[in-house]
Motif scaffolding. Structure first.
Motif, PDB file in Angstrom:
ATOM      1  N   GLU A   1       0.835  -1.201   0.000  1.00 56.31           N
ATOM      2  CA  GLU A   1       0.000   0.000   0.000  1.00 56.31           C
ATOM      3  C   GLU A   1       0.873   1.255   0.000  1.00 56.31           C
ATOM      4  OE1 GLU A   1      -1.879   1.374   3.567  1.00 56.31           O
ATOM      5  OE2 GLU A   1      -3.823   1.592   2.576  1.00 56.31           O
ATOM      6  N   LEU A   2       1.952   1.252   0.806  1.00 58.89           N
ATOM      7  CA  LEU A   2       2.801   2.446   0.884  1.00 58.89           C
ATOM      8  C   LEU A   2       3.542   2.686  -0.444  1.00 58.89           C
ATOM      9  CD1 LEU A   2       3.881   4.834   2.521  1.00 58.89           C
ATOM     10  CD2 LEU A   2       5.715   3.331   3.349  1.00 58.89           C
ATOM     11  N   LEU A   3       4.050   1.620  -1.050  1.00 57.28           N
ATOM     12  CA  LEU A   3       4.736   1.777  -2.348  1.00 57.28           C
ATOM     13  C   LEU A   3       3.769   2.329  -3.387  1.00 57.28           C
ATOM     14  CD1 LEU A   3       6.790  -1.568  -2.505  1.00 57.28           C
ATOM     15  CD2 LEU A   3       7.607   0.713  -1.805  1.00 57.28           C
ATOM     16  N   TRP A   4       2.539   1.864  -3.286  1.00 57.95           N
ATOM     17  CA  TRP A   4       1.490   2.299  -4.216  1.00 57.95           C
ATOM     18  C   TRP A   4       1.154   3.785  -3.999  1.00 57.95           C
ATOM     19  CZ3 TRP A   4      -3.883   2.889  -2.632  1.00 57.95           C
ATOM     20  CH2 TRP A   4      -4.814   2.933  -3.677  1.00 57.95           C
ATOM     21  N   PHE A   5       1.057   4.209  -2.734  1.00 58.05           N
ATOM     22  CA  PHE A   5       0.872   5.645  -2.459  1.00 58.05           C
ATOM     23  C   PHE A   5       2.029   6.436  -3.082  1.00 58.05           C
ATOM     24  CE2 PHE A   5      -1.238   4.846   2.012  1.00 58.05           C
ATOM     25  CZ  PHE A   5      -2.458   4.598   1.420  1.00 58.05           C
ATOM     26  N   LEU A   6       3.251   5.977  -2.809  1.00 62.93           N
ATOM     27  CA  LEU A   6       4.428   6.743  -3.237  1.00 62.93           C
ATOM     28  C   LEU A   6       4.562   6.800  -4.756  1.00 62.93           C
ATOM     29  CD1 LEU A   6       7.067   5.615  -0.576  1.00 62.93           C
ATOM     30  CD2 LEU A   6       6.149   7.934  -0.888  1.00 62.93           C
ATOM     31  N   SER A   7       3.942   5.841  -5.429  1.00 63.42           N
ATOM     32  CA  SER A   7       4.010   5.862  -6.897  1.00 63.42           C
ATOM     33  C   SER A   7       2.983   6.838  -7.481  1.00 63.42           C
ATOM     34  CB  SER A   7       3.761   4.459  -7.455  1.00 63.42           C
ATOM     35  OG  SER A   7       2.367   4.176  -7.409  1.00 63.42           O
ATOM     36  N   GLY A   8       2.077   7.334  -6.649  1.00 62.80           N
ATOM     37  CA  GLY A   8       1.073   8.291  -7.117  1.00 62.80           C
ATOM     38  C   GLY A   8      -0.132   7.631  -7.766  1.00 62.80           C
ATOM     39  N   ASP A   9      -0.245   6.332  -7.633  1.00 63.37           N
ATOM     40  CA  ASP A   9      -1.319   5.571  -8.288  1.00 63.37           C
ATOM     41  C   ASP A   9      -2.635   5.707  -7.523  1.00 63.37           C
ATOM     42  OD1 ASP A   9      -2.597   3.801  -9.973  1.00 63.37           O
ATOM     43  OD2 ASP A   9      -1.280   2.090  -9.526  1.00 63.37           O
ATOM     44  N   SER A  10      -3.743   5.561  -8.244  1.00 64.73           N
ATOM     45  CA  SER A  10      -5.046   5.595  -7.582  1.00 64.73           C
ATOM     46  C   SER A  10      -5.945   4.474  -8.091  1.00 64.73           C
ATOM     47  CB  SER A  10      -5.728   6.942  -7.824  1.00 64.73           C
ATOM     48  OG  SER A  10      -5.945   7.110  -9.212  1.00 64.73           O
ATOM     49  N   ASN A  11      -5.331   3.480  -8.739  1.00 66.34           N
ATOM     50  CA  ASN A  11      -6.100   2.355  -9.278  1.00 66.34           C
ATOM     51  C   ASN A  11      -5.626   1.091  -8.561  1.00 66.34           C
ATOM     52  OD1 ASN A  11      -6.739   0.082 -11.205  1.00 66.34           O
ATOM     53  ND2 ASN A  11      -7.725   1.806 -12.246  1.00 66.34           N
ATOM     54  N   VAL A  12      -6.577   0.221  -8.177  1.00 69.37           N
ATOM     55  CA  VAL A  12      -6.190  -0.951  -7.378  1.00 69.37           C
ATOM     56  C   VAL A  12      -5.527  -2.060  -8.211  1.00 69.37           C
ATOM     57  CG1 VAL A  12      -7.880  -0.596  -5.537  1.00 69.37           C
ATOM     58  CG2 VAL A  12      -8.506  -1.970  -7.530  1.00 69.37           C
TER      59      VAL A  12
ATOM     60  N   ARG B   1      -5.143  -6.918  -1.297  1.00 69.79           N
ATOM     61  CA  ARG B   1      -6.578  -6.850  -1.568  1.00 69.79           C
ATOM     62  C   ARG B   1      -7.317  -5.823  -0.724  1.00 69.79           C
ATOM     63  NH1 ARG B   1      -4.930 -12.227  -2.024  1.00 69.79           N
ATOM     64  NH2 ARG B   1      -4.767 -12.274   0.237  1.00 69.79           N
ATOM     65  N   ILE B   2      -6.596  -5.097   0.140  1.00 66.24           N
ATOM     66  CA  ILE B   2      -7.280  -4.296   1.162  1.00 66.24           C
ATOM     67  C   ILE B   2      -8.101  -3.123   0.617  1.00 66.24           C
ATOM     68  CG2 ILE B   2      -5.670  -4.935   3.009  1.00 66.24           C
ATOM     69  CD1 ILE B   2      -4.363  -2.164   2.686  1.00 66.24           C
ATOM     70  N   TRP B   3      -7.880  -2.715  -0.618  1.00 62.64           N
ATOM     71  CA  TRP B   3      -8.670  -1.599  -1.157  1.00 62.64           C
ATOM     72  C   TRP B   3      -9.768  -2.037  -2.124  1.00 62.64           C
ATOM     73  CZ3 TRP B   3      -9.360   3.194   0.450  1.00 62.64           C
ATOM     74  CH2 TRP B   3      -8.410   3.741   1.319  1.00 62.64           C
ATOM     75  N   ASN B   4      -9.908  -3.351  -2.366  1.00 60.33           N
ATOM     76  CA  ASN B   4     -10.842  -3.831  -3.397  1.00 60.33           C
ATOM     77  C   ASN B   4     -12.269  -3.351  -3.219  1.00 60.33           C
ATOM     78  OD1 ASN B   4      -8.707  -5.169  -4.437  1.00 60.33           O
ATOM     79  ND2 ASN B   4      -9.488  -7.243  -4.058  1.00 60.33           N
TER      80      ASN B   4
ATOM     81  N   ALA C   1     -11.341  20.363  -2.160  1.00 61.06           N
ATOM     82  CA  ALA C   1     -12.048  20.435  -3.438  1.00 61.06           C
ATOM     83  C   ALA C   1     -12.198  19.060  -4.079  1.00 61.06           C
ATOM     84  CB  ALA C   1     -11.302  21.380  -4.384  1.00 61.06           C
ATOM     85  N   ASP C   2     -11.275  18.169  -3.821  1.00 65.35           N
ATOM     86  CA  ASP C   2     -11.297  16.835  -4.444  1.00 65.35           C
ATOM     87  C   ASP C   2     -12.090  15.793  -3.649  1.00 65.35           C
ATOM     88  OD1 ASP C   2      -9.913  17.456  -6.724  1.00 65.35           O
ATOM     89  OD2 ASP C   2      -8.004  16.564  -6.092  1.00 65.35           O
ATOM     90  N   LEU C   3     -12.465  16.111  -2.401  1.00 67.86           N
ATOM     91  CA  LEU C   3     -13.101  15.092  -1.547  1.00 67.86           C
ATOM     92  C   LEU C   3     -14.280  14.384  -2.221  1.00 67.86           C
ATOM     93  CD1 LEU C   3     -13.055  16.812   1.996  1.00 67.86           C
ATOM     94  CD2 LEU C   3     -11.509  15.047   1.146  1.00 67.86           C
ATOM     95  N   PRO C   4     -15.161  15.124  -2.912  1.00 61.11           N
ATOM     96  CA  PRO C   4     -16.327  14.441  -3.486  1.00 61.11           C
ATOM     97  C   PRO C   4     -15.975  13.383  -4.543  1.00 61.11           C
ATOM     98  CG  PRO C   4     -16.643  16.832  -3.460  1.00 61.11           C
ATOM     99  CD  PRO C   4     -15.210  16.585  -3.104  1.00 61.11           C
ATOM    100  N   ARG C   5     -14.783  13.491  -5.141  1.00 60.15           N
ATOM    101  CA  ARG C   5     -14.408  12.513  -6.172  1.00 60.15           C
ATOM    102  C   ARG C   5     -13.637  11.319  -5.615  1.00 60.15           C
ATOM    103  NH1 ARG C   5     -11.043  14.062 -10.381  1.00 60.15           N
ATOM    104  NH2 ARG C   5     -10.086  15.787  -9.235  1.00 60.15           N
ATOM    105  N   MET C   6     -13.386  11.294  -4.295  1.00 60.40           N
ATOM    106  CA  MET C   6     -12.636  10.185  -3.702  1.00 60.40           C
ATOM    107  C   MET C   6     -13.599   9.071  -3.274  1.00 60.40           C
ATOM    108  SD  MET C   6      -9.973  12.244  -1.262  1.00 60.40           S
ATOM    109  CE  MET C   6      -9.206  13.801  -1.735  1.00 60.40           C
ATOM    110  N   ALA C   7     -13.167   7.814  -3.464  1.00 62.81           N
ATOM    111  CA  ALA C   7     -13.986   6.671  -3.050  1.00 62.81           C
ATOM    112  C   ALA C   7     -14.161   6.684  -1.533  1.00 62.81           C
ATOM    113  CB  ALA C   7     -13.335   5.373  -3.497  1.00 62.81           C
TER     114      ALA C   7
ATOM    115  N   ASP D   1     -14.108   1.209  -8.128  1.00 65.94           N
ATOM    116  CA  ASP D   1     -15.189   1.058  -9.097  1.00 65.94           C
ATOM    117  C   ASP D   1     -14.851  -0.080 -10.074  1.00 65.94           C
ATOM    118  OD1 ASP D   1     -13.516   2.009 -11.116  1.00 65.94           O
ATOM    119  OD2 ASP D   1     -14.409   4.011 -11.165  1.00 65.94           O
ATOM    120  N   GLU D   2     -15.688  -0.293 -11.094  1.00 67.66           N
ATOM    121  CA  GLU D   2     -15.515  -1.432 -12.011  1.00 67.66           C
ATOM    122  C   GLU D   2     -14.145  -1.378 -12.695  1.00 67.66           C
ATOM    123  OE1 GLU D   2     -18.068   1.124 -13.404  1.00 67.66           O
ATOM    124  OE2 GLU D   2     -18.509   0.771 -11.281  1.00 67.66           O
ATOM    125  N   GLY D   3     -13.643  -0.163 -12.912  1.00 64.90           N
ATOM    126  CA  GLY D   3     -12.344  -0.014 -13.559  1.00 64.90           C
ATOM    127  C   GLY D   3     -11.167  -0.046 -12.583  1.00 64.90           C
TER     128      GLY D   3
END
Ligand SMILES: Nc1nc(=O)c2c([nH]1)NC[C@@H]1CN(c3ccc(C(=O)N[C@@H](CCC(=O)O)C(=O)O)cc3)CN21
Ligand SMILES: O=c1ccn([C@H]2C[C@H](O)[C@@H](COP(=O)(O)O)O2)c(=O)[nH]1
Length: 268
Positions: A63-74, A83-86, A141-147, A90-92
């Motif tokens: 999870e931390l490596l994924w944060f540091l890479s700037g990714d937002s897709n599981v 699997r902790i964010w599954n 400003a971005d909160l509404p677009r976050m899962a 969304d479908e994508g």
């Protein structure tokens, strides 16, 4: 002489059990909750990985490596068995502009992208006395677009006597499932910053807002609190060429003595 075992997480868990107010929540599960708590770990004296149950470090690291890479897709997490964010994707596989995006690519009003991690690392190297070494995932400003709105919303770095400390503010704290992950994750992040800035490690200060135990974790917490903690393990972190080049193999936790896994459902 062997290190004494740390009880501070278990003490807080016990306090929320004993003193927590009954409180409803977004997920409809029900909790008992305490507002405002702090844990402090001297990272030089061991790596704060909870020992009264097995904590799956590989998911924390992934999870931390994924944060540091700037990714937002599981997808990347799934490819690496995390699997902790599954449940929130969304479908994508998208989660919206969550932690990684805010840490590495906060969008400014003029459209520029700000890499908060790189900036803070630069300050750490050039002006370690700075009181402005802050990284925020709380982009209003971005909160509404976050899962899911950021739980660990804000952290600050601090250097004194050649030691780097990190304090994180976590607004909402799932004491049984989330918090052991969050503590380990920020401890690892502090070690990475320290290594990249040639500093020793200092304290991890974890500050919690709404600290809750879900009603369907109560039996698990009772079991956990019947167990005596072991001394913390040690972290061996291989030096990566940059803050953004760490990999799973660079992180090794040595002498992790722990009690068995305790399973619990996650509130979605
Ligand atoms: N209710 C809730 N609690 C959380 O801790 C949490 C969320 N939601 N939503 C977003 C993330 C995801 N996080 C999670 C989600 C699941 C586990 C979990 O199920 N942990 C198990 C298995 C670990 C594994 O398979 O790697 C555990 O025993 O710790 C932990 C953290 C932390 N966050
Ligand atoms: O890293 C994390 C992420 C999430 N949590 C927990 C805290 C709450 O139980 C839920 C989030 O629900 P909200 O209604 O958005 O507060 O997830 C965590 O402990 N650690």
């Amino acid at each position: 002489m062997p290190e004494r075992a740390d009880h501070s997480y278990e003490d807080l868990l016990a306090r929320v059990m004993a003193e927590g107010s009954a409180k409803g929540d977004r997920t409809g599960t029900g909790t008992r909750s305490v507002f405002g708590a702090q844990l402090r770990y001297d990272l030089d004296r061991g790596f704060p990985l909870v020992t009264t149950k097995r904590v799956h470090l590989r998911s924390v690291v992934g999870e931390l490596l994924w944060f540091l890479s700037g990714d937002s897709n599981v997808h990347w997490l799934q490819e690496h068995g995390v699997r902790i964010w599954n449940e929130w994707a969304d479908e994508g596989g998208e989660l919206g502009p969550v932690y990684g995006v805010q840490w590495r690519r906060w969008t400014a009003p003029d459209g520029r992208h700000i890499d908060q991690i790189a900036r803070v690392l630069e300050t750490l190297r050039t002006d370690p006395d700075s009181r402005r070494m802050v990284v925020s995932a709380w982009n209003v400003a971005d909160l509404p677009r976050m899962a899911l709105e950021p739980c660990h919303a804000f952290f600050q770095l601090y250097v004194a006597d050649g030691r780097l400390s990190l304090q994180v503010y976590q607004r909402s704290c799932d004491m049984f499932l989330g918090v052991p992950f969050n503590i380990a994750s920020y401890a690892l992040l502090a070690h990475m910053f320290a290594q990249q800035a040639d500093l020793a490690v200092g304290d991890l200060v974890w500050t919690g807002g709404d600290c809750h135990i879900y009603d369907n974790h109560v039996d698990q917490v009772r079991e956990q609190l019947s167990r005596e903690p072991y001394p913390f393990p040690r972290l061996e972190l291989r030096r990566a060429p940059s803050m953004f080049d760490y990999d799973f193999d660079d992180v090794e936790v040595v002498d992790y003595r722990h009690w068995p896994t305790i399973k619990a459902p996650v509130a979605v």
